[in-house]
Design a protein around this motif. Sequence first.
Motif, PDB file in Angstrom:
ATOM      1  N   ILE A   5      -9.403 -38.180  46.622  1.00  0.00           N
ATOM      2  CA  ILE A   5      -9.627 -39.600  46.914  1.00  0.00           C
ATOM      3  C   ILE A   5     -10.695 -39.691  47.999  1.00  0.00           C
ATOM      4  CG2 ILE A   5      -8.586 -41.753  47.724  1.00  0.00           C
ATOM      5  CD1 ILE A   5      -5.932 -40.790  46.660  1.00  0.00           C
ATOM      6  N   ARG A   6     -11.601 -40.629  47.830  1.00  0.00           N
ATOM      7  CA  ARG A   6     -12.693 -40.846  48.791  1.00  0.00           C
ATOM      8  C   ARG A   6     -12.629 -42.288  49.285  1.00  0.00           C
ATOM      9  NH1 ARG A   6     -18.571 -41.830  48.100  1.00  0.00           N
ATOM     10  NH2 ARG A   6     -19.689 -40.824  49.807  1.00  0.00           N
ATOM     11  N   VAL A   7     -12.531 -42.457  50.607  1.00  0.00           N
ATOM     12  CA  VAL A   7     -12.371 -43.775  51.204  1.00  0.00           C
ATOM     13  C   VAL A   7     -13.389 -43.939  52.328  1.00  0.00           C
ATOM     14  CG1 VAL A   7     -10.753 -45.387  52.272  1.00  0.00           C
ATOM     15  CG2 VAL A   7      -9.899 -43.649  50.727  1.00  0.00           C
ATOM     16  N   GLN A   8     -13.911 -45.138  52.457  1.00  0.00           N
ATOM     17  CA  GLN A   8     -14.861 -45.429  53.521  1.00  0.00           C
ATOM     18  C   GLN A   8     -14.124 -45.682  54.834  1.00  0.00           C
ATOM     19  OE1 GLN A   8     -17.416 -48.788  52.774  1.00  0.00           O
ATOM     20  NE2 GLN A   8     -18.095 -48.889  54.889  1.00  0.00           N
ATOM     21  N   LEU A   9     -14.672 -45.171  55.930  1.00  0.00           N
ATOM     22  CA  LEU A   9     -14.129 -45.395  57.265  1.00  0.00           C
ATOM     23  C   LEU A   9     -14.877 -46.532  57.950  1.00  0.00           C
ATOM     24  CD1 LEU A   9     -13.776 -41.703  58.515  1.00  0.00           C
ATOM     25  CD2 LEU A   9     -12.019 -43.123  57.474  1.00  0.00           C
ATOM     26  N   LEU A  10     -14.167 -47.240  58.838  1.00  0.00           N
ATOM     27  CA  LEU A  10     -14.758 -48.332  59.614  1.00  0.00           C
ATOM     28  C   LEU A  10     -14.559 -48.057  61.100  1.00  0.00           C
ATOM     29  CD1 LEU A  10     -13.458 -51.363  57.500  1.00  0.00           C
ATOM     30  CD2 LEU A  10     -15.702 -50.283  57.373  1.00  0.00           C
ATOM     31  N   PRO A  11     -15.288 -47.082  61.666  1.00  0.00           N
ATOM     32  CA  PRO A  11     -15.096 -46.747  63.085  1.00  0.00           C
ATOM     33  C   PRO A  11     -15.802 -47.743  63.997  1.00  0.00           C
ATOM     34  CG  PRO A  11     -16.784 -45.353  62.128  1.00  0.00           C
ATOM     35  CD  PRO A  11     -16.275 -46.220  61.016  1.00  0.00           C
ATOM     36  N   ASN A  12     -15.287 -47.868  65.226  1.00  0.00           N
ATOM     37  CA  ASN A  12     -16.001 -48.654  66.233  1.00  0.00           C
ATOM     38  C   ASN A  12     -17.061 -47.784  66.899  1.00  0.00           C
ATOM     39  OD1 ASN A  12     -14.635 -47.065  68.155  1.00  0.00           O
ATOM     40  ND2 ASN A  12     -12.934 -48.515  68.264  1.00  0.00           N
ATOM     41  N   ASN A  13     -17.740 -48.312  67.910  1.00  0.00           N
ATOM     42  CA  ASN A  13     -18.869 -47.583  68.507  1.00  0.00           C
ATOM     43  C   ASN A  13     -18.429 -46.281  69.170  1.00  0.00           C
ATOM     44  OD1 ASN A  13     -20.715 -49.498  67.688  1.00  0.00           O
ATOM     45  ND2 ASN A  13     -20.536 -50.710  69.562  1.00  0.00           N
TER      46      ASN A  13
END
Length: 434
Positions: A5-13
């Motif tokens: 499974i491949r999922v996009q990450l949403l990291p902060n700065n």
Amino acid sequence: MIQSIRVQLLPNNKQRTKLFQFAGAARYAYNWALDKQMDNFREGRKIQTDSELRKAFTILRHSEENKWLLNVSNNVTKQAIKDLCIAYKNFFCKQKQPGYIKYSSKKVTHYTRIGKSLTVYDMNGHPKFRSKKNGDFRFYQDNVKIQFTGTHVKLESLAGSRRKNRQRLNWIRLAERNRIPVRAKYTNPRIAFDGERWWLSVGIQISRTLKPLRRLSFVCKKQQPARSEGIGIDLGIKDLAVLSDATKVGNINKTRAIRKLKKKRRRLQRQVSQKYQMNKKGDSYCKTSNLIKNEKQLLRINHRLANIRYNHVHQATTSIIKRKPSFVCLEDLNVRGMMKNRYLSEKIQEQNLYEFRRQIEYKAHWAKIPVVIADRWYSSSKTCVICGHVKKELNLLERTYICPVCGNIIDRDFQAALNLKRYGEAEQVKLANY
């Protein structure tokens, strides 16, 4: 069975900074180990094992010059060294294969022209150094310590502190909810940056048992689910696929959306090239903010084109498998040889022919549908579907097949699909008799 499974990450700065730091540490460990192994290989010494390199790197990690490595998890650098050792094993296995060529003819010609001698590093299949300029940002996470919730993933040692207010940095938000199961056995978690976004790929062990891919199991008819007839699939350039039931999967590259994106990409490429020439200072180039902005736009368009094509292949393969055919027959195409045609190489590359076959194989494997791969030299397009006459010469411009024996007139791609279906039926009979 393991499903990836491949999922996009949403990291902060802050998290984004730490991710780049982890990727830099993995790249540094990989290049350090490669440099060590190259010295051993060049001087004829024995190649060091994975454990020996990791012990030496632990000493290097605690030195004063490399104290920054202590802020990164030890598993990240360990796995990078292990990846290098696996790459060297594959390199030695490739050398033992029959027909191995030490140096490619193009490389020999190039080095002769510039007056340089070939080294060990230039051998075919030799591992290459990871470069920051080439956008190599990827690293490994421990499959035991990684944790998932419905919306977040916890990475190891990302915060660098055990304080409660700092522990929040370890949890990175996921772009998709409930995509990864919370309680599962995870294998080989990898995090990578594609120049625009951060992605997490992980393997999950699934308990369901599946039948072998290219074998048929004959059980009672009452226990078997209802299956339709087998399907022969002819892959091509005019249409992505032509099925034996006269269904056609269109070429997504001929649509208006793709043509507009390619036109926009050509314009941006010209702008980037012109700005590089304008900002040239001697042998080097000066990158301005506008140039960086245009390169990001170009990267975004390339990702958009790739995603549209990838989604089109997924939709086509899923619709074929949902019909529940008794078997699927495909051609064994020599894509590498086809790419040597300079007039058609771009069109062939845009079609993602190998990706189509890969998706058909694993989706059929999940649905317990056998896949038959026809022989590479099987003349599916040249054989008449009615009388069996084989036409020796058939140009690419001849889209309609006219049989000189029985006078059969048929579309060449549809005829190839019908012949592939017959090929699959014959293979089924062989397996049943066996």
